[in-house]
Scaffold this active site. Structure first.
Site, PDB file in Angstrom:
ATOM      1  N   HIS A   1      -3.977   6.860   1.687  1.00 30.76           N
ATOM      2  CA  HIS A   1      -4.678   5.034   0.779  1.00 30.76           C
ATOM      3  C   HIS A   1      -5.482   5.061   1.666  1.00 30.76           C
ATOM      4  O   HIS A   1      -5.830   5.256   2.606  1.00 30.76           O
ATOM      5  CB  HIS A   1      -3.272   4.442   1.598  1.00 30.76           C
ATOM      6  CG  HIS A   1      -3.320   3.076   1.151  1.00 30.76           C
ATOM      7  ND1 HIS A   1      -3.844   2.323   0.134  1.00 30.76           N
ATOM      8  CD2 HIS A   1      -3.723   1.851   2.331  1.00 30.76           C
ATOM      9  CE1 HIS A   1      -4.381   1.258  -0.153  1.00 30.76           C
ATOM     10  NE2 HIS A   1      -3.861   0.542   1.715  1.00 30.76           N
TER      11      HIS A   1
ATOM     12  N   CYS B   1       1.249  -1.418  -0.078  1.00 32.48           N
ATOM     13  CA  CYS B   1       0.336  -0.362   0.359  1.00 32.48           C
ATOM     14  C   CYS B   1       0.494   1.169  -0.099  1.00 32.48           C
ATOM     15  O   CYS B   1       0.235   2.331  -0.852  1.00 32.48           O
ATOM     16  CB  CYS B   1      -1.050   0.116   1.240  1.00 32.48           C
ATOM     17  SG  CYS B   1      -2.712  -1.748   1.162  1.00 32.48           S
TER      18      CYS B   1
ATOM     19  N   ASN C   1     -10.483  -0.933  -1.380  1.00 35.55           N
ATOM     20  CA  ASN C   1      -8.728  -0.893  -1.351  1.00 35.55           C
ATOM     21  C   ASN C   1      -7.859  -1.750  -2.869  1.00 35.55           C
ATOM     22  O   ASN C   1      -7.953  -3.083  -2.653  1.00 35.55           O
ATOM     23  CB  ASN C   1      -8.427  -2.002   0.039  1.00 35.55           C
ATOM     24  CG  ASN C   1      -6.734  -1.625   0.115  1.00 35.55           C
ATOM     25  OD1 ASN C   1      -6.049  -1.680  -0.562  1.00 35.55           O
ATOM     26  ND2 ASN C   1      -6.703  -1.997   1.345  1.00 35.55           N
TER      27      ASN C   1
HETATM   28  N1  COA Z   1     -18.282 -10.170   6.050  1.00 36.20           N
HETATM   29  C1  COA Z   1     -19.267 -10.796   7.901  1.00 36.20           C
HETATM   30  N2  COA Z   1     -18.963 -11.317   8.800  1.00 36.20           N
HETATM   31  C2  COA Z   1     -17.123 -11.053   8.564  1.00 36.20           C
HETATM   32  C3  COA Z   1     -16.698 -10.855   7.298  1.00 36.20           C
HETATM   33  C4  COA Z   1     -17.511 -10.451   6.233  1.00 36.20           C
HETATM   34  N3  COA Z   1     -17.107 -10.309   4.901  1.00 36.20           N
HETATM   35  N4  COA Z   1     -14.874 -10.361   7.947  1.00 36.20           N
HETATM   36  C5  COA Z   1     -14.675 -11.124   9.203  1.00 36.20           C
HETATM   37  N5  COA Z   1     -15.954 -11.566   9.690  1.00 36.20           N
HETATM   38  C6  COA Z   1     -16.881 -11.792  10.744  1.00 36.20           C
HETATM   39  C7  COA Z   1     -15.693 -12.360  11.548  1.00 36.20           C
HETATM   40  O1  COA Z   1     -15.315 -13.679  11.367  1.00 36.20           O
HETATM   41  C8  COA Z   1     -15.748 -12.382  13.056  1.00 36.20           C
HETATM   42  O2  COA Z   1     -17.262 -13.557  13.581  1.00 36.20           O
HETATM   43  P1  COA Z   1     -16.967 -13.891  14.721  1.00 36.20           P
HETATM   44  O3  COA Z   1     -16.306 -13.061  15.651  1.00 36.20           O
HETATM   45  O4  COA Z   1     -17.783 -14.868  14.931  1.00 36.20           O
HETATM   46  O5  COA Z   1     -14.966 -14.877  15.575  1.00 36.20           O
HETATM   47  C9  COA Z   1     -16.427 -11.318  12.776  1.00 36.20           C
HETATM   48  O6  COA Z   1     -16.981 -10.883  11.494  1.00 36.20           O
HETATM   49  C10 COA Z   1     -15.728  -9.856  13.525  1.00 36.20           C
HETATM   50  O7  COA Z   1     -14.618  -9.867  13.199  1.00 36.20           O
HETATM   51  P2  COA Z   1     -13.081  -8.882  12.825  1.00 36.20           P
HETATM   52  O8  COA Z   1     -11.942  -9.284  12.348  1.00 36.20           O
HETATM   53  O9  COA Z   1     -13.226  -8.494  14.682  1.00 36.20           O
HETATM   54  O10 COA Z   1     -14.168  -7.320  12.554  1.00 36.20           O
HETATM   55  P3  COA Z   1     -13.348  -5.930  12.562  1.00 36.20           P
HETATM   56  O11 COA Z   1     -14.362  -5.044  13.198  1.00 36.20           O
HETATM   57  O12 COA Z   1     -12.160  -6.319  13.422  1.00 36.20           O
HETATM   58  O13 COA Z   1     -13.381  -5.823  11.151  1.00 36.20           O
HETATM   59  C11 COA Z   1     -12.090  -5.617   9.503  1.00 36.20           C
HETATM   60  C12 COA Z   1     -12.732  -6.856  10.354  1.00 36.20           C
HETATM   61  C13 COA Z   1     -10.984  -6.665   8.310  1.00 36.20           C
HETATM   62  C14 COA Z   1     -12.932  -4.511   9.035  1.00 36.20           C
HETATM   63  C15 COA Z   1     -10.617  -4.225  10.340  1.00 36.20           C
HETATM   64  O14 COA Z   1     -10.268  -5.115  11.347  1.00 36.20           O
HETATM   65  C16 COA Z   1      -9.947  -3.478   9.338  1.00 36.20           C
HETATM   66  O15 COA Z   1     -10.720  -2.779   8.673  1.00 36.20           O
HETATM   67  N6  COA Z   1      -8.319  -3.932   9.205  1.00 36.20           N
HETATM   68  C17 COA Z   1      -7.580  -3.129   8.515  1.00 36.20           C
HETATM   69  C18 COA Z   1      -8.255  -4.023   6.944  1.00 36.20           C
HETATM   70  C19 COA Z   1      -7.122  -3.251   6.228  1.00 36.20           C
HETATM   71  O16 COA Z   1      -6.789  -1.638   6.345  1.00 36.20           O
HETATM   72  N7  COA Z   1      -6.329  -3.972   5.731  1.00 36.20           N
HETATM   73  C20 COA Z   1      -5.693  -3.681   4.443  1.00 36.20           C
HETATM   74  C21 COA Z   1      -4.272  -2.374   5.015  1.00 36.20           C
HETATM   75  S1  COA Z   1      -3.761  -1.800   3.832  1.00 36.20           S
END
Ligand code: COA
Length: 332
Positions: free
Chosen positions: A259, A113, A289
Site C-alpha cells: 500500500h 488502506c 496515498n
Molecule cells: N508541511 C510542513 N510542515 C508540516 C506539514 C506539512 N505538510 N505537516 C506537518 N508539519 C510540521 C508539523 O506541524 C511539525 O511541526 P512542529 O515541529 O513545529 O510541531 C513538524 O512538521 C514535524 O511533524 P512530525 O509529525 O513530527 O513529522 P514526521 O516526521 O512524523 O512526519 C508524517 C509526518 C505524517 C509525514 C509521518 O508521520 C508519516 O508519514 N506518518 C505515517 C502517515 C501515513 O502513512 N498515513 C497514512 C497511513 S495509511
C-alpha cells in the site's frame, strides 16, 4: 483445484493535477518538506462534483475491456472505500446502477488502506466456493472533498489523492495461477489514531453540530508517528506470515506491492525484508496515498510496464486506519 485469478485491471484518476507547489499556495508547507517526509510530488483531485462510483465506472469499463468481458458477465461487485459517496447506501450500489447490471450483489468494504486486500479475501472465498464466478473488485476514493486544505490540516492534506482502480476476478480450474492465500488483521485499540470522528451516529441528538464543524471534527485526524511506527512493524510481519504459509521466501517474490502510504514506510519495509527496491512497486510520487485504490493502481501500472509475467509470485501488503493490516500471495 479452483483458484481466484485476475482477469483484467483498470484505473481512473481525475484530471485535476495538484502539485506540491500548488499546496504551498493553500497552506504553510513546502515541496521539500512533503518530498522528504513522504516521497509525494503530486496527486490528482476531482475537478468538481464527482463521486467514487463515477471514478470506479471508468476503471471498471477499462478492466472489463481488457478482460474481454461485458458488465453483464459480472455476478458480484465488491467495492472498498473510506470515502463513501453518501452515508448510505454503499457506493457499490451506485456503481452497479452506473454499469447497468441490476440484481447482482453489491458489497461495500470499509477497511481503509487494507480494503482492497480484505475485499480480495472475500472474493477469493466466494470464487473458490463456487458462489460467484466473476467478481468486480474495486478500490475507489475521493479524498479531496474531505480534507482540511489549510495549515491546520496540512499533515494529512498533503498525503491523499483521488483515484479508482479495479480488478475483474474469475475462476481458474488449473490450480497453478491465482490467489494462494490472504491474511487479515485488525487492532481496534488504535481506531482513533487515524480517523474521522464526525458525523457519527453516536452523537446526540444530531450526528454533527455547527460547533463540531467549527472545530474541524469532520476532517481526518492522524497521529502520524504512531501510524508510521506500527506500519513498519506490521507490514513485514504480515508479509512473513504470507510467505511462511506458502512455504516461500522473500527471494521467490517477483514483485512486492505495498500500500502506498509513504515512500519512507515502503523503503523501511523493503529494507527489513531484504528485498531490493527494483522488486517493490512504488508510484506514490505521482498519486499520493489513494487508500483502497493504491494497491490495484500499482498492479495496473506494473502490468502495463510488463513487470507482471505469468507465473510470477506477487505479494500484496497493506497497513492503515483501524488499525488494519493484511497481505496476499498471488501466482500471476
Ligand atoms: N508541511 C510542513 N510542515 C508540516 C506539514 C506539512 N505538510 N505537516 C506537518 N508539519 C510540521 C508539523 O506541524 C511539525 O511541526 P512542529 O515541529 O513545529 O510541531 C513538524 O512538521 C514535524 O511533524 P512530525 O509529525 O513530527 O513529522 P514526521 O516526521 O512524523 O512526519 C508524517 C509526518 C505524517 C509525514 C509521518 O508521520 C508519516 O508519514 N506518518 C505515517 C502517515 C501515513 O502513512 N498515513 C497514512 C497511513 S495509511
Amino acid at each position: 483445484m479452483k483458484r481466484c485469478v485476475f482477469l483484467g485491471l483498470g484505473h481512473y484518476v481525475p484530471e485535476r493535477l495538484v502539485t506540491n507547489q500548488e499546496l504551498t499556495t493553500l497552506m504553510d508547507t513546502t515541496d521539500e518538506w512533503i518530498v522528504e517526509r513522504t516521497g509525494i510530488r503530486q496527486r490528482y483531485w476531482v475537478p468538481g462534483e464527482m463521486g467514487g462510483s463515477e471514478l470506479a465506472e471508468h476503471a471498471a469499463r477499462e478492466a472489463l475491456t481488457r478482460a474481454g468481458l461485458e458488465p453483464g458477465d459480472l455476478d458480484c461487485i465488491i467495492l472498498a472505500t473510506l470515502s463513501p459517496e453518501h452515508t448510505f447506501p454503499g457506493t457499490a450500489c451506485f456503481l452497479q446502477a452506473r454499469l447497468g447490471i441490476p440484481g447482482i450483489p453489491a458489497l461495500d468494504v470499509r477497511n481503509q488502506c487494507s480494503g482492497f486486500i480484505y475485499g480480495l479475501s472475500v472474493a477469493d472465498a466466494w470464487i473458490r466456493s463456487g458462489q460467484y464466478r466473476r467478481i468486480l473488485l474495486v478500490g475507489a476514493e475521493v479524498h479531496s472533498t474531505g480534507l482540511d486544505i489549510s495549515t491546520r490540516g496540512r499533515d494529512v492534506a498533503c498525503l491523499f489523492g483521488d483515484a479508482a482502480a479495479v480488478a475483474v476476478l474469475g475462476a481458474s480450474e488449473s490450480g497453478e495461477r491465482g490467489v494462494l492465500s490472504t491474511h487479515l488483521h485488525a487492532d481496534g485499540r488504535f481506531a482513533k489514531a487515524l480517523w474521522i470522528e464526525a458525523p457519527g451516529s453516536r452523537f446526540h441528538p444530531l450526528r454533527i453540530s455547527h460547533q463540531m464543524l467549527d472545530e474541524g471534527r469532520h476532517f481526518p485526524k492522524m497521529n502520524g508517528r504512531q501510524v508510521f511506527t506500527a506500519a513498519v512493524q506490521r507490514m513485514p510481519e504480515v508479509i512473513h506470515e504470507c510467505l511462511r504459509t506458502n512455504g516461500l521466501s522473500i527471494q521467490d517474490v517477483a514483485l512486492l506491492v505495498p500500500h502506498q502510504a509513504n515512500q519512507r514506510i515502503t523503503e523501511m519495509v523493503a529494507r527489513q525484508l531484504g528485498i531490493p527496491m527494483e522488486r517493490v512497486a512504488s508510484n506514490i510520487e505521482r498519486y499520493g496515498n489513494t487508500t483502497a485504490a493504491s494497491i490495484p493502481l500499482c498492479l495496473y501500472e506494473a502490468e502495463r510496464e510488463g513487470r507482471l509475467r505469468p507465473g510470477d509470485l506477487v505479494v500484496l501488503a497493506s497497513f492503515g486506519a483501524g488499525f488494519t493490516w493484511a497481505s496476499a500471495a498471488v501466482r500471476w
